[in-house]
Every structure is written in C-alpha cells, then in structure tokens.
Design a protein around this motif. Structure first.
Motif, PDB file in Angstrom:
ATOM      1  N   HIS A  49      22.316 -20.316  12.901  1.00  0.00           N
ATOM      2  CA  HIS A  49      23.216 -19.797  11.868  1.00  0.00           C
ATOM      3  C   HIS A  49      22.834 -18.335  11.640  1.00  0.00           C
ATOM      4  CE1 HIS A  49      24.948 -23.723  10.502  1.00  0.00           C
ATOM      5  NE2 HIS A  49      23.944 -24.107  11.273  1.00  0.00           N
ATOM      6  N   LEU A  50      23.736 -17.432  12.031  1.00  0.00           N
ATOM      7  CA  LEU A  50      23.427 -16.007  12.054  1.00  0.00           C
ATOM      8  C   LEU A  50      24.443 -15.201  11.253  1.00  0.00           C
ATOM      9  CD1 LEU A  50      22.690 -15.901  15.887  1.00  0.00           C
ATOM     10  CD2 LEU A  50      21.017 -16.077  14.030  1.00  0.00           C
ATOM     11  N   HIS A  51      23.966 -14.116  10.693  1.00  0.00           N
ATOM     12  CA  HIS A  51      24.849 -13.227   9.944  1.00  0.00           C
ATOM     13  C   HIS A  51      24.230 -11.834   9.947  1.00  0.00           C
ATOM     14  CE1 HIS A  51      27.069 -12.202   5.951  1.00  0.00           C
ATOM     15  NE2 HIS A  51      27.602 -11.610   6.993  1.00  0.00           N
ATOM     16  N   TYR A  52      24.558 -11.054  10.953  1.00  0.00           N
ATOM     17  CA  TYR A  52      24.001  -9.704  11.076  1.00  0.00           C
ATOM     18  C   TYR A  52      24.700  -8.770  10.098  1.00  0.00           C
ATOM     19  CZ  TYR A  52      21.754 -11.559  15.200  1.00  0.00           C
ATOM     20  OH  TYR A  52      20.999 -12.317  16.060  1.00  0.00           O
ATOM     21  N   GLN A  53      24.163  -8.696   8.895  1.00  0.00           N
ATOM     22  CA  GLN A  53      24.759  -7.882   7.839  1.00  0.00           C
ATOM     23  C   GLN A  53      24.517  -6.395   8.049  1.00  0.00           C
ATOM     24  OE1 GLN A  53      22.640  -9.663   4.646  1.00  0.00           O
ATOM     25  NE2 GLN A  53      23.551 -11.655   5.013  1.00  0.00           N
ATOM     26  N   ASN A  54      23.462  -6.055   8.795  1.00  0.00           N
ATOM     27  CA  ASN A  54      23.058  -4.666   8.975  1.00  0.00           C
ATOM     28  C   ASN A  54      23.343  -4.115  10.370  1.00  0.00           C
ATOM     29  OD1 ASN A  54      21.803  -4.660   6.352  1.00  0.00           O
ATOM     30  ND2 ASN A  54      20.156  -5.859   7.266  1.00  0.00           N
ATOM     31  N   HIS A  55      23.846  -4.965  11.263  1.00  0.00           N
ATOM     32  CA  HIS A  55      24.025  -4.568  12.658  1.00  0.00           C
ATOM     33  C   HIS A  55      25.340  -5.098  13.219  1.00  0.00           C
ATOM     34  CE1 HIS A  55      19.654  -4.599  11.994  1.00  0.00           C
ATOM     35  NE2 HIS A  55      19.644  -3.599  12.848  1.00  0.00           N
ATOM     36  N   LEU A  56      25.889  -4.363  14.168  1.00  0.00           N
ATOM     37  CA  LEU A  56      26.970  -4.853  15.010  1.00  0.00           C
ATOM     38  C   LEU A  56      26.331  -5.295  16.319  1.00  0.00           C
ATOM     39  CD1 LEU A  56      29.594  -2.033  14.386  1.00  0.00           C
ATOM     40  CD2 LEU A  56      29.393  -4.241  13.222  1.00  0.00           C
ATOM     41  N   GLU A  57      26.891  -6.344  16.934  1.00  0.00           N
ATOM     42  CA  GLU A  57      26.295  -6.865  18.163  1.00  0.00           C
ATOM     43  C   GLU A  57      27.376  -7.254  19.156  1.00  0.00           C
ATOM     44  OE1 GLU A  57      23.140 -10.307  19.632  1.00  0.00           O
ATOM     45  OE2 GLU A  57      24.545 -10.775  18.016  1.00  0.00           O
ATOM     46  N   LYS A  89      32.590  -7.174  12.924  1.00  0.00           N
ATOM     47  CA  LYS A  89      32.840  -7.186  11.481  1.00  0.00           C
ATOM     48  C   LYS A  89      31.683  -7.857  10.744  1.00  0.00           C
ATOM     49  CE  LYS A  89      37.857  -7.275  11.977  1.00  0.00           C
ATOM     50  NZ  LYS A  89      37.877  -7.106  13.405  1.00  0.00           N
ATOM     51  N   ASN A  90      30.474  -7.746  11.301  1.00  0.00           N
ATOM     52  CA  ASN A  90      29.301  -8.403  10.712  1.00  0.00           C
ATOM     53  C   ASN A  90      29.591  -9.883  10.467  1.00  0.00           C
ATOM     54  OD1 ASN A  90      29.411  -5.397   9.341  1.00  0.00           O
ATOM     55  ND2 ASN A  90      27.406  -5.945  10.143  1.00  0.00           N
ATOM     56  N   ASP A  91      30.257 -10.497  11.431  1.00  0.00           N
ATOM     57  CA  ASP A  91      30.720 -11.878  11.315  1.00  0.00           C
ATOM     58  C   ASP A  91      29.581 -12.866  11.115  1.00  0.00           C
ATOM     59  OD1 ASP A  91      32.095 -10.244  13.593  1.00  0.00           O
ATOM     60  OD2 ASP A  91      33.693 -11.533  12.844  1.00  0.00           O
ATOM     61  N   LYS A  92      29.702 -13.722  10.128  1.00  0.00           N
ATOM     62  CA  LYS A  92      28.797 -14.862   9.975  1.00  0.00           C
ATOM     63  C   LYS A  92      29.208 -15.860  11.046  1.00  0.00           C
ATOM     64  CE  LYS A  92      27.364 -16.376   5.858  1.00  0.00           C
ATOM     65  NZ  LYS A  92      27.344 -17.051   4.542  1.00  0.00           N
ATOM     66  N   HIS A  93      28.232 -16.346  11.836  1.00  0.00           N
ATOM     67  CA  HIS A  93      28.578 -17.200  12.974  1.00  0.00           C
ATOM     68  C   HIS A  93      27.482 -18.219  13.261  1.00  0.00           C
ATOM     69  CE1 HIS A  93      26.244 -13.870  14.621  1.00  0.00           C
ATOM     70  NE2 HIS A  93      26.005 -14.584  15.709  1.00  0.00           N
ATOM     71  N   ILE A  94      27.853 -19.217  14.035  1.00  0.00           N
ATOM     72  CA  ILE A  94      26.920 -20.245  14.483  1.00  0.00           C
ATOM     73  C   ILE A  94      26.941 -20.231  16.000  1.00  0.00           C
ATOM     74  CG2 ILE A  94      26.314 -22.699  14.441  1.00  0.00           C
ATOM     75  CD1 ILE A  94      28.055 -22.862  11.832  1.00  0.00           C
ATOM     76  N   LEU A  95      25.765 -20.062  16.591  1.00  0.00           N
ATOM     77  CA  LEU A  95      25.631 -20.046  18.045  1.00  0.00           C
ATOM     78  C   LEU A  95      24.967 -21.352  18.469  1.00  0.00           C
ATOM     79  CD1 LEU A  95      25.857 -18.516  20.728  1.00  0.00           C
ATOM     80  CD2 LEU A  95      23.631 -17.473  20.199  1.00  0.00           C
ATOM     81  N   ASN A 118      16.007 -13.259   9.156  1.00  0.00           N
ATOM     82  CA  ASN A 118      15.573 -13.638   7.812  1.00  0.00           C
ATOM     83  C   ASN A 118      16.309 -14.915   7.389  1.00  0.00           C
ATOM     84  OD1 ASN A 118      18.160 -12.870   6.892  1.00  0.00           O
ATOM     85  ND2 ASN A 118      17.470 -10.893   6.120  1.00  0.00           N
ATOM     86  N   ALA A 119      16.150 -15.324   6.142  1.00  0.00           N
ATOM     87  CA  ALA A 119      16.737 -16.575   5.659  1.00  0.00           C
ATOM     88  C   ALA A 119      18.259 -16.584   5.760  1.00  0.00           C
ATOM     89  CB  ALA A 119      16.301 -16.831   4.219  1.00  0.00           C
ATOM     90  N   GLU A 120      18.889 -15.414   5.763  1.00  0.00           N
ATOM     91  CA  GLU A 120      20.351 -15.320   5.857  1.00  0.00           C
ATOM     92  C   GLU A 120      20.835 -15.179   7.302  1.00  0.00           C
ATOM     93  OE1 GLU A 120      21.253 -12.036   3.324  1.00  0.00           O
ATOM     94  OE2 GLU A 120      20.935 -13.196   1.506  1.00  0.00           O
TER      95      GLU A 120
END
Length: 132
Positions: A49-57, A89-95, A118-120
């Motif tokens: 469960h990932l959410h790169y709030q500070n980065h584009l990937e 779009k700093n998408d919250k995603h599940i890989l 981190n936890a988020e």
C-alpha cells in the motif's frame, strides 16, 4: 560520465531492503541529474500500500507479473513485462506481485538513497544520503 553496474551498486551499499521489496539505487540526488533511477525487486505475494506524497514515479516492468490498483477509483491494471505505469498525480495505490517482479523505477524529485516507506506508504524528502 558515470557508469554503474547493478552488481557494483549492490556491493557499494546501494541496495535497500524492506518488507516486500528491495531496490538497488543506481542514480541518486547527489548525482545531480534531477531524478533518481532504481532497479527494484517486488517479492512474490507482496501487497504494498503506497502513496508517494512527495514524489512522482514511473515504473517499467522488466520481468514478472502482478497488478497495480488505484485506490481512489478501484481500477486494477495488470503488470507484465513491457508495462509502464506512471504515478503523475501522487496516486495512492496498491502494488501486488503474483510472482517476483523486476522493475526499473524513476523518481522525481530524486531520492537520497536510504529511503524506505513510512506508515503512509511514502518516502520522506530528507532521508540519509548514500555516498559513493
């Protein structure tokens, strides 16, 4: 010009391991390219469960199979060799990995090198730097 091999980067301490994955960080912030580049292994049966709030990937699958789900709309996209997915779009995603996957990953802004989620499910902006 800089030339690095995955094996050499691994031996130099550029492999970071965490739950469900490991990543050899070939290009980092201190390389002054404006992005970082990694070869990441997602372990079989990982459910990240990932959410790169500070980065584009951007992530390109070189081998293995799995899927990525965007949390906001619940859409699921298959991943197989030759697939790229772009988190623009700093998408919250599940890989999810159905088998081990080898991925080529690019981050903007670049990672320092020692980041783990981190936890988020995000990477911090101020992680420890990997030195050459």
């Amino acid at each position: 010009m800089k030339v690095r091999r995955v094996q050499d980067a691994d031996a130099a301490g550029r492999r970071i391991k965490s739950e469900g994955w490991d990543s050899v960080r070939l290009l980092l912030k201190n390389d002054n390219m404006g992005f970082s580049f990694h070869i990441t292994t997602i372990y079989r049966d990982a459910n990240l469960h990932l959410h790169y709030q500070n980065h584009l990937e951007s992530v390109y699958c070189m081998s293995g199979r799995g899927e990525v789900e965007t949390v906001e709309d619940g859409k699921v996209y298959p991943i197989e060799p030759g697939t790229i997915y772009i988190l623009d779009k700093n998408d919250k995603h599940i890989l999810r990995a159905f088998e081990e996957m080898k991925m080529a990953c690019v981050f903007n802004p670049p990672l320092h090198g020692k980041e783990v989620h981190n936890a988020e499910g995000a990477y911090p902006l101020d992680a420890e730097e990997v030195k050459d």
